[in-house]
Write a protein that holds these residues in place. Sequence first.
Motif, PDB file in Angstrom:
ATOM      1  N   ASP A  11       5.898  -5.661   1.525  1.00 45.18           N
ATOM      2  CA  ASP A  11       5.057  -4.704   2.424  1.00 45.18           C
ATOM      3  C   ASP A  11       5.123  -3.561   1.140  1.00 45.18           C
ATOM      4  O   ASP A  11       3.422  -3.072   1.597  1.00 45.18           O
ATOM      5  N   GLU A  12       5.464  -2.892   0.823  1.00 45.19           N
ATOM      6  CA  GLU A  12       4.829  -2.125  -0.192  1.00 45.19           C
ATOM      7  C   GLU A  12       4.328  -2.231  -1.681  1.00 45.19           C
ATOM      8  O   GLU A  12       3.061  -1.574  -1.405  1.00 45.19           O
ATOM      9  N   LEU A  13       4.653  -3.035  -1.669  1.00 45.74           N
ATOM     10  CA  LEU A  13       3.717  -3.373  -3.193  1.00 45.74           C
ATOM     11  C   LEU A  13       1.739  -3.393  -2.764  1.00 45.74           C
ATOM     12  O   LEU A  13       1.475  -3.638  -4.016  1.00 45.74           O
ATOM     13  N   ALA A  14       1.667  -4.403  -1.443  1.00 44.41           N
ATOM     14  CA  ALA A  14       0.817  -4.669  -1.640  1.00 44.41           C
ATOM     15  C   ALA A  14      -0.189  -2.767  -0.992  1.00 44.41           C
ATOM     16  O   ALA A  14      -1.208  -3.110  -0.641  1.00 44.41           O
ATOM     17  N   LYS A  15       0.597  -1.518  -0.667  1.00 45.63           N
ATOM     18  CA  LYS A  15      -0.308  -1.147  -0.502  1.00 45.63           C
ATOM     19  C   LYS A  15      -1.170  -0.189  -1.771  1.00 45.63           C
ATOM     20  O   LYS A  15      -0.053  -0.217  -2.805  1.00 45.63           O
ATOM     21  N   PRO A  16      -2.183   0.944  -1.508  1.00 44.36           N
ATOM     22  CA  PRO A  16      -2.759   0.995  -2.779  1.00 44.36           C
ATOM     23  C   PRO A  16      -1.848   1.960  -3.636  1.00 44.36           C
ATOM     24  O   PRO A  16      -2.443   1.852  -4.472  1.00 44.36           O
TER      25      PRO A  16
ATOM     26  N   LYS B 280      11.415   3.654  -8.600  1.00 41.26           N
ATOM     27  CA  LYS B 280      11.793   5.117  -7.976  1.00 41.26           C
ATOM     28  C   LYS B 280      10.779   4.971  -7.007  1.00 41.26           C
ATOM     29  O   LYS B 280      11.413   6.159  -5.985  1.00 41.26           O
ATOM     30  N   TYR B 281       9.105   4.843  -6.464  1.00 40.74           N
ATOM     31  CA  TYR B 281       8.341   4.829  -5.625  1.00 40.74           C
ATOM     32  C   TYR B 281       8.567   3.524  -4.737  1.00 40.74           C
ATOM     33  O   TYR B 281       8.905   3.733  -3.515  1.00 40.74           O
ATOM     34  N   VAL B 282       8.565   2.392  -5.236  1.00 31.60           N
ATOM     35  CA  VAL B 282       8.480   0.971  -4.207  1.00 31.60           C
ATOM     36  C   VAL B 282      10.291   1.139  -3.396  1.00 31.60           C
ATOM     37  O   VAL B 282       9.843   0.976  -2.295  1.00 31.60           O
TER      38      VAL B 282
END
Length: 332
Positions: A223-228, A246-248
């Motif tokens: 879900d997070e990897l699909a975000k802009p 670090k972020y995703v």
Amino acid sequence: MRFLRRVLNMLVVLLFVSLLMFVLVRVLPGDPVGAALGEGATTEQVAKFRAQMGMDKPLQVQYFAYLRGLFDGHFGVSLMEPRDVGTIVWERLPATLELVICSLLLAIVVGVPLGVLSATHRNGPVDQVSRLWSLTGVSFPNFWAALMLQLVLGAALALVPITGRITGPPPEHITGLYLVDALLTGNFDAFGDAWRHLIAPTVVLAVGPLAQITSMIRSSMLDELAKPYAGFSQAVGMPRFLINYKYVLRNAFSSTLTLIGFLFPLMIGGAFVVEKVFAWPGVARFGADAILANDYNAIVGVTLVICLFVVVVNFVTEELYVALDPRIRLER
């Protein structure tokens, strides 16, 4: 103010659980007094013992007497052992905590990287194995996995002990956690002995949670990897490893943290079976024996202690969730 409200809610939950369990255990079939005294006990002996335990009084009188005892630090006398239930529970609690904590750490240490690799290599071999494991891992009954490990690793290969918590003398008591106490006292023989006994029950108890954490991390990461922001970070040349971990992963871990908070009480429930199979001297095994013996005070005492840890873990989990996602703090 919010902290005091949370503490008050925890006390209300504990009070409700004590009332519910106090009533439920007394409607169970069987006579615990007769079972404790044995088949040769006379009617007079049973009546005398029942009066000594206060079981001849009305139910509401018994409950308020039990509450007064709780405020004084007494959980009542166990019918299986002529001692206060609180003393028995606190003696056995470190064994259960050590087992549950090690199992949960194993599930997190293995499940999180496996879920990340599954999401970042979607439809690849790692992802296929991870998805298969997520489906089958939650389906393994604890007792079946425990018996298989005992037969294979213990009886056939003789790699690990299959019963008990330690073979030799335990380390000097500091925390009650054998691994921690052995390290604090420099008793590495006891550390190795306790670790070998811990391997099999830890693996069995971690099977289901590991599968659930892997599945949750994979789903949240996708879900997070699909975000802009993930695509933009990659487009500006940030390293893929830095983006993923670090972020995703930080954003994806919020929902997994909630799952871990729910897994803690579930793993204590699973410990009832695991401790019984591996003869692990923990509070869960004591609770299982109490249920079989219909030991009223022991059942209520074990339930209250477990409930206390559940509400505390849920409180800590919520605070960590707020720390990971500051937007929640702003909404309150």
